[in-house]
Design a protein around this motif. Structure first.
Motif, PDB file in Angstrom:
ATOM      1  N   ARG A 119      -0.418 -20.888  36.736  1.00 22.22           N
ATOM      2  CA  ARG A 119      -0.497 -22.177  36.042  1.00 22.22           C
ATOM      3  C   ARG A 119      -1.397 -23.147  36.805  1.00 22.22           C
ATOM      4  O   ARG A 119      -2.173 -23.895  36.218  1.00 22.22           O
ATOM      5  CB  ARG A 119       0.914 -22.738  35.899  1.00 22.22           C
ATOM      6  CG  ARG A 119       0.999 -23.973  35.073  1.00 22.22           C
ATOM      7  CD  ARG A 119       2.457 -24.428  34.964  1.00 22.22           C
ATOM      8  NE  ARG A 119       2.581 -25.484  34.015  1.00 22.22           N
ATOM      9  CZ  ARG A 119       3.132 -25.372  32.827  1.00 22.22           C
ATOM     10  NH1 ARG A 119       3.635 -24.235  32.448  1.00 22.22           N
ATOM     11  NH2 ARG A 119       3.191 -26.389  32.008  1.00 22.22           N
ATOM     12  N   GLU A 120      -1.316 -23.127  38.139  1.00 18.71           N
ATOM     13  CA  GLU A 120      -2.144 -24.017  38.959  1.00 18.71           C
ATOM     14  C   GLU A 120      -3.623 -23.665  38.826  1.00 18.71           C
ATOM     15  O   GLU A 120      -4.485 -24.545  38.806  1.00 18.71           O
ATOM     16  CB  GLU A 120      -1.705 -23.941  40.432  1.00 18.71           C
ATOM     17  CG  GLU A 120      -0.355 -24.573  40.724  1.00 18.71           C
ATOM     18  CD  GLU A 120       0.815 -23.718  40.246  1.00 18.71           C
ATOM     19  OE1 GLU A 120       0.680 -22.476  40.198  1.00 18.71           O
ATOM     20  OE2 GLU A 120       1.859 -24.299  39.912  1.00 18.71           O
ATOM     21  N   ARG A 123      -4.844 -25.066  35.519  1.00 20.33           N
ATOM     22  CA  ARG A 123      -5.033 -26.516  35.623  1.00 20.33           C
ATOM     23  C   ARG A 123      -6.294 -26.859  36.399  1.00 20.33           C
ATOM     24  O   ARG A 123      -7.037 -27.772  36.023  1.00 20.33           O
ATOM     25  CB  ARG A 123      -3.816 -27.164  36.288  1.00 20.33           C
ATOM     26  CG  ARG A 123      -2.634 -27.242  35.373  1.00 20.33           C
ATOM     27  CD  ARG A 123      -1.499 -27.991  36.019  1.00 20.33           C
ATOM     28  NE  ARG A 123      -0.385 -28.079  35.090  1.00 20.33           N
ATOM     29  CZ  ARG A 123       0.827 -28.428  35.426  1.00 20.33           C
ATOM     30  NH1 ARG A 123       1.102 -28.735  36.677  1.00 20.33           N
ATOM     31  NH2 ARG A 123       1.780 -28.479  34.527  1.00 20.33           N
ATOM     32  N   ALA A 124      -6.560 -26.127  37.486  1.00 21.24           N
ATOM     33  CA  ALA A 124      -7.772 -26.376  38.284  1.00 21.24           C
ATOM     34  C   ALA A 124      -9.026 -26.083  37.460  1.00 21.24           C
ATOM     35  O   ALA A 124     -10.005 -26.840  37.517  1.00 21.24           O
ATOM     36  CB  ALA A 124      -7.755 -25.523  39.545  1.00 21.24           C
ATOM     37  N   LEU A 126      -9.268 -26.292  34.186  1.00 19.31           N
ATOM     38  CA  LEU A 126      -9.357 -27.347  33.180  1.00 19.31           C
ATOM     39  C   LEU A 126      -9.973 -28.604  33.777  1.00 19.31           C
ATOM     40  O   LEU A 126     -10.867 -29.220  33.184  1.00 19.31           O
ATOM     41  CB  LEU A 126      -7.973 -27.654  32.601  1.00 19.31           C
ATOM     42  CG  LEU A 126      -7.910 -28.834  31.626  1.00 19.31           C
ATOM     43  CD1 LEU A 126      -8.740 -28.553  30.392  1.00 19.31           C
ATOM     44  CD2 LEU A 126      -6.465 -29.127  31.260  1.00 19.31           C
ATOM     45  N   ILE A 127      -9.527 -29.008  34.958  1.00 14.98           N
ATOM     46  CA  ILE A 127     -10.059 -30.207  35.611  1.00 14.98           C
ATOM     47  C   ILE A 127     -11.540 -30.029  35.917  1.00 14.98           C
ATOM     48  O   ILE A 127     -12.350 -30.928  35.688  1.00 14.98           O
ATOM     49  CB  ILE A 127      -9.250 -30.530  36.881  1.00 14.98           C
ATOM     50  CG1 ILE A 127      -7.842 -30.986  36.479  1.00 14.98           C
ATOM     51  CG2 ILE A 127      -9.940 -31.567  37.732  1.00 14.98           C
ATOM     52  CD1 ILE A 127      -6.876 -31.087  37.643  1.00 14.98           C
ATOM     53  N   GLN A 130     -13.524 -30.344  32.732  1.00 13.22           N
ATOM     54  CA  GLN A 130     -13.615 -31.745  32.319  1.00 13.22           C
ATOM     55  C   GLN A 130     -14.663 -32.477  33.143  1.00 13.22           C
ATOM     56  O   GLN A 130     -15.414 -33.301  32.612  1.00 13.22           O
ATOM     57  CB  GLN A 130     -12.256 -32.439  32.470  1.00 13.22           C
ATOM     58  CG  GLN A 130     -11.247 -32.010  31.428  1.00 13.22           C
ATOM     59  CD  GLN A 130      -9.862 -32.552  31.707  1.00 13.22           C
ATOM     60  OE1 GLN A 130      -9.507 -32.854  32.839  1.00 13.22           O
ATOM     61  NE2 GLN A 130      -9.050 -32.654  30.655  1.00 13.22           N
TER      62      GLN A 130
END
Length: 176
Positions: A119-120, A123-124, A126-127, A130
């Protein structure tokens, strides 16, 4: 009288379609042999349905005639495959679109994929997407935020673009 005309017309079309086969056959056939061949062709769907295109009834209406090749699959195997397809959701639900039950009702069927990404890590990623503008902004066209708003994201050198899997941007000033 009308049925006799239709039968004779169908028989003559069949004879025309298989002309070379009939021409090589020099033996005379009885009326019963011809009728038997006609009814067999009728059952198999090999009679010509459209004389302009030469399309057979089997080609026009494939669902009305049995499969031309024999299957080695037993009835029990077919039933087992059907049960498995029903359980997995791979059975066709909409014949027009070809959508399966899994496509239409994804929450009713378990997912088959086991992810190796934590999951981490997601998220990394995705960031990072972005920040560099590679996040998809428009799902229909597949355009990214970098494509839609190029002034918001700094241009990158070839090494940075290669690291992100992007080609260098054309006609852009590069940061070195």
């Amino acid at each position: 009288m009308k049925n006799a005309r239709i039968a004779m017309l169908a028989l003559s079309m069949t004879a025309a379609a298989t002309g070379s086969a009939l021409a090589s056959d020099t033996t005379a056939k009885t009326r019963e042999q011809v009728r038997a061949e006609f009814f067999e062709a009728q059952q198999e769907g090999t009679l010509i349905a459209n004389s302009e295109t030469g399309t057979t009834f089997r080609q026009m209406y494939p669902g009305r005639y049995p499969a031309a090749t024999a299957s080695n699959t037993t009835r029990a195997q077919v039933r087992a495959e059907l049960v498995e397809a029903h359980q997995q959701g791979t059975q066709i639900a909409n014949a027009r679109s070809g959508a399966t039950y899994r496509d239409l009702y994804p929450n009713q069927y378990p997912t088959d994929m086991a992810s190796t990404v934590t999951r981490e890590q997601v998220r990394a990623e995705l960031i990072q997407a972005q920040r560099n503008g590679t996040l998809i902004a428009n799902g229909q066209s597949g355009a990214t935020y970098r494509d839609l708003f190029p002034s918001r994201y700094p241009t990158m050198n070839d090494a940075g673009a290669a690291m992100l899997g992007l080609a260098p941007l054309p006609n852009a000033t590069r940061m070195n």
